[in-house]
Design a protein around this motif. Structure first.
Motif, PDB file in Angstrom:
ATOM      1  N   ASP A 266     -46.794  96.382  59.172  1.00 53.39           N
ATOM      2  CA  ASP A 266     -48.225  96.579  59.412  1.00 53.39           C
ATOM      3  C   ASP A 266     -48.459  97.723  60.392  1.00 53.39           C
ATOM      4  OD1 ASP A 266     -48.791  94.520  57.706  1.00 53.39           O
ATOM      5  OD2 ASP A 266     -49.094  93.022  59.287  1.00 53.39           O
ATOM      6  N   LEU A 267     -47.636  97.781  61.428  1.00 51.89           N
ATOM      7  CA  LEU A 267     -47.788  98.811  62.459  1.00 51.89           C
ATOM      8  C   LEU A 267     -47.555 100.215  61.886  1.00 51.89           C
ATOM      9  CD1 LEU A 267     -48.268  99.307  65.486  1.00 51.89           C
ATOM     10  CD2 LEU A 267     -45.819  99.049  65.848  1.00 51.89           C
ATOM     11  N   LEU A 268     -46.517 100.350  61.104  1.00 57.17           N
ATOM     12  CA  LEU A 268     -46.225 101.648  60.496  1.00 57.17           C
ATOM     13  C   LEU A 268     -47.310 102.056  59.504  1.00 57.17           C
ATOM     14  CD1 LEU A 268     -42.377 101.258  59.894  1.00 57.17           C
ATOM     15  CD2 LEU A 268     -43.501 102.566  61.708  1.00 57.17           C
ATOM     16  N   ASN A 269     -47.796 101.088  58.731  1.00 60.81           N
ATOM     17  CA  ASN A 269     -48.855 101.391  57.770  1.00 60.81           C
ATOM     18  C   ASN A 269     -50.154 101.780  58.470  1.00 60.81           C
ATOM     19  OD1 ASN A 269     -47.334 100.979  55.438  1.00 60.81           O
ATOM     20  ND2 ASN A 269     -47.801  98.799  55.348  1.00 60.81           N
ATOM     21  N   GLU A 270     -50.454 101.113  59.578  1.00 64.37           N
ATOM     22  CA  GLU A 270     -51.672 101.420  60.331  1.00 64.37           C
ATOM     23  C   GLU A 270     -51.678 102.857  60.825  1.00 64.37           C
ATOM     24  OE1 GLU A 270     -51.851  98.594  63.462  1.00 64.37           O
ATOM     25  OE2 GLU A 270     -52.231  96.877  62.114  1.00 64.37           O
ATOM     26  N   HIS A 271     -50.488 103.380  61.118  1.00 61.87           N
ATOM     27  CA  HIS A 271     -50.385 104.744  61.632  1.00 61.87           C
ATOM     28  C   HIS A 271     -50.117 105.766  60.523  1.00 61.87           C
ATOM     29  CE1 HIS A 271     -50.076 102.570  65.442  1.00 61.87           C
ATOM     30  NE2 HIS A 271     -50.326 103.727  66.052  1.00 61.87           N
ATOM     31  N   GLY A 272     -50.188 105.316  59.283  1.00 63.15           N
ATOM     32  CA  GLY A 272     -50.018 106.235  58.162  1.00 63.15           C
ATOM     33  C   GLY A 272     -48.635 106.850  58.067  1.00 63.15           C
ATOM     34  N   ILE A 273     -47.617 106.087  58.486  1.00 64.14           N
ATOM     35  CA  ILE A 273     -46.247 106.606  58.505  1.00 64.14           C
ATOM     36  C   ILE A 273     -45.539 106.252  57.196  1.00 64.14           C
ATOM     37  CG2 ILE A 273     -43.995 106.420  59.642  1.00 64.14           C
ATOM     38  CD1 ILE A 273     -45.630 105.775  62.231  1.00 64.14           C
ATOM     39  N   GLU A 274     -44.988 107.246  56.538  1.00 61.26           N
ATOM     40  CA  GLU A 274     -44.203 107.011  55.335  1.00 61.26           C
ATOM     41  C   GLU A 274     -42.788 106.587  55.724  1.00 61.26           C
ATOM     42  OE1 GLU A 274     -44.242 110.260  52.640  1.00 61.26           O
ATOM     43  OE2 GLU A 274     -46.433 110.331  52.491  1.00 61.26           O
ATOM     44  N   PHE A 275     -42.293 105.556  55.092  1.00 63.63           N
ATOM     45  CA  PHE A 275     -40.962 105.051  55.454  1.00 63.63           C
ATOM     46  C   PHE A 275     -40.317 104.378  54.256  1.00 63.63           C
ATOM     47  CE2 PHE A 275     -44.059 101.741  56.192  1.00 63.63           C
ATOM     48  CZ  PHE A 275     -43.438 100.552  55.841  1.00 63.63           C
ATOM     49  N   ASP A 276     -39.006 104.310  54.317  1.00 60.38           N
ATOM     50  CA  ASP A 276     -38.227 103.571  53.326  1.00 60.38           C
ATOM     51  C   ASP A 276     -37.637 102.350  54.022  1.00 60.38           C
ATOM     52  OD1 ASP A 276     -37.087 102.867  50.981  1.00 60.38           O
ATOM     53  OD2 ASP A 276     -35.860 104.669  50.731  1.00 60.38           O
ATOM     54  N   THR A 277     -37.200 101.372  53.244  1.00 60.61           N
ATOM     55  CA  THR A 277     -36.709 100.134  53.850  1.00 60.61           C
ATOM     56  C   THR A 277     -35.396  99.686  53.214  1.00 60.61           C
ATOM     57  OG1 THR A 277     -37.887  98.670  52.289  1.00 60.61           O
ATOM     58  CG2 THR A 277     -39.074  99.365  54.285  1.00 60.61           C
ATOM     59  N   PHE A 278     -34.706  98.849  53.958  1.00 58.86           N
ATOM     60  CA  PHE A 278     -33.509  98.181  53.443  1.00 58.86           C
ATOM     61  C   PHE A 278     -33.602  96.715  53.831  1.00 58.86           C
ATOM     62  CE2 PHE A 278     -29.235  96.538  53.413  1.00 58.86           C
ATOM     63  CZ  PHE A 278     -28.642  97.146  52.304  1.00 58.86           C
ATOM     64  N   ASP A 279     -33.433  95.831  52.851  1.00 57.58           N
ATOM     65  CA  ASP A 279     -33.505  94.393  53.085  1.00 57.58           C
ATOM     66  C   ASP A 279     -32.140  93.896  53.539  1.00 57.58           C
ATOM     67  OD1 ASP A 279     -33.877  91.687  53.117  1.00 57.58           O
ATOM     68  OD2 ASP A 279     -34.260  91.489  50.961  1.00 57.58           O
TER      69      ASP A 279
END
Length: 330
Positions: A266-279
């Motif tokens: 949520d925090l990254l999305n709120e700041h408009g940051i593009e990111f990739d993830t690993f589960d």
């Protein structure tokens, strides 16, 4: 080394892997100049135009450019800690000089100076030399995909399907665009006795084409083979460099599996940051190994350009201070 008979069609082509860079270096007997740039950085965008102009004048030099957002591993291997960053290489693909920052006059001066020097090159030995080159290419990276096009712009549906499968497993791999080198394109068919493309190699051994990759994907053996292709330390390093901003979390952005991971997303999305993830729940070896690798015992963990920024508390502090975006782009 078997030199190419024809130079690349573009004055400053885009490359996407170390294998393509080394193939370019070996395509002639002189200097190769690589510009590492970023589309969000105006001075480096300007330098791409400068390089295009220089390339039209310096016909004895090969030129290429690589977008660091798409080529994180290549940028790291070249020692680029900022953009723009220019690397000068000899015909063997060895870095002989570099230039950090946007300095067009200095860039032109270095190109003229380095291109005037005599460079030792190996003597071509026909078919035997081509076989040596092909052997080096299939072993260039633990996982090598020979395809039409590149990771971001596959030039046929079969290459696109292969890329989609590779991206799903988030494994570090290199590609080679066979459309840029007809000798490799034709020679590899005979070398591996496999007539079509794409071709996937793991640890120098041919796995097969896209149909075999699909079969292995269905029975789970593709993931097992790709995971085993890299030692854990190398795999972790490649994973954290998979994207400019990488988040290791429980679950995925659509379905986080813990409150801390949800808050981080949520925090990254709120700041408009593009990111990739690993589960990390999908791979226990990565889950435990990354704790030791980065000396950080909890999740989620956020990385920027291969460097650990921290967990949720630190990212929240950076956001509250207004410095999160700066830290991610530093």
């Amino acid at each position: 080394v078997l030199w190419l008979k024809h130079p690349p069609a573009m004055d400053v082509p885009d490359i996407f892997s170390e294998a393509e860079l080394h193939a370019l270096c070996r395509s002639h007997a002189g200097l190769t100049t690589l510009l590492l740039w970023a589309p969000w950085h105006p001075p480096s965008v300007h330098l791409t135009k400068v390089l295009e102009a220089v390339a039209k004048e310096q016909k004895s030099v090969r030129f290429a450019k690589a977008n660091v957002d798409l080529c994180v591993s290549l940028a790291n291997s070249m020692g680029a800690e900022q953009v723009p960053f220019v690397v000068f290489l000899n015909p063997e693909g060895v870095k002989i000089d570099s230039l950090a920052g946007a300095d067009p006059p200095r860039l032109v001066e270095k190109i003229k100076s380095l291109s005037s020097k005599t460079m030792e090159v190996p003597v071509s030995n026909g078919a035997a030399d081509l076989n040596s080159r092909l052997k080096a290419l299939v072993n260039f990276s633990p996982v090598m995909l020979f395809m039409k096009g590149n990771k971001t712009e596959p030039q046929c549906k079969f290459s696109r399907q292969a890329i989609d499968m590779m991206q799903k497993h988030k494994v570090e791999y290199s590609t080679f665009d066979i459309l840029q080198d007809d000798e490799v394109r034709q020679g590899l068919k005979e070398y591996s006795n496999w007539k079509t493309y794409p071709q996937l190699y793991v640890n120098g051994e041919l796995v097969g084409g896209v149909d075999l990759m699909k079969e292995m994907e269905e029975d789970g053996s593709l993931a097992e083979m790709l995971g085993a292709a890299q030692p854990l330390q190398e795999r972790l390093k490649s994973l954290i460099c998979q994207a400019p901003v990488m988040l290791f979390m429980k679950g995925n952005p659509e379905t986080p599996r813990c409150g801390f991971s949800r808050k981080m997303v949520d925090l990254l999305n709120e700041h408009g940051i593009e990111f990739d993830t690993f589960d990390i729940l999908s791979d226990e070896e990565v889950r435990q190994g990354l704790k030791d690798y980065s000396n950080w015992p909890t999740y989620p963990q956020l990385y920027a350009k291969g460097k650990l920024l921290g967990g949720l508390d630190i990212i929240k502090e950076l956001a509250e201070e207004g410095s999160l975006t700066d830290e991610l782009s530093a």
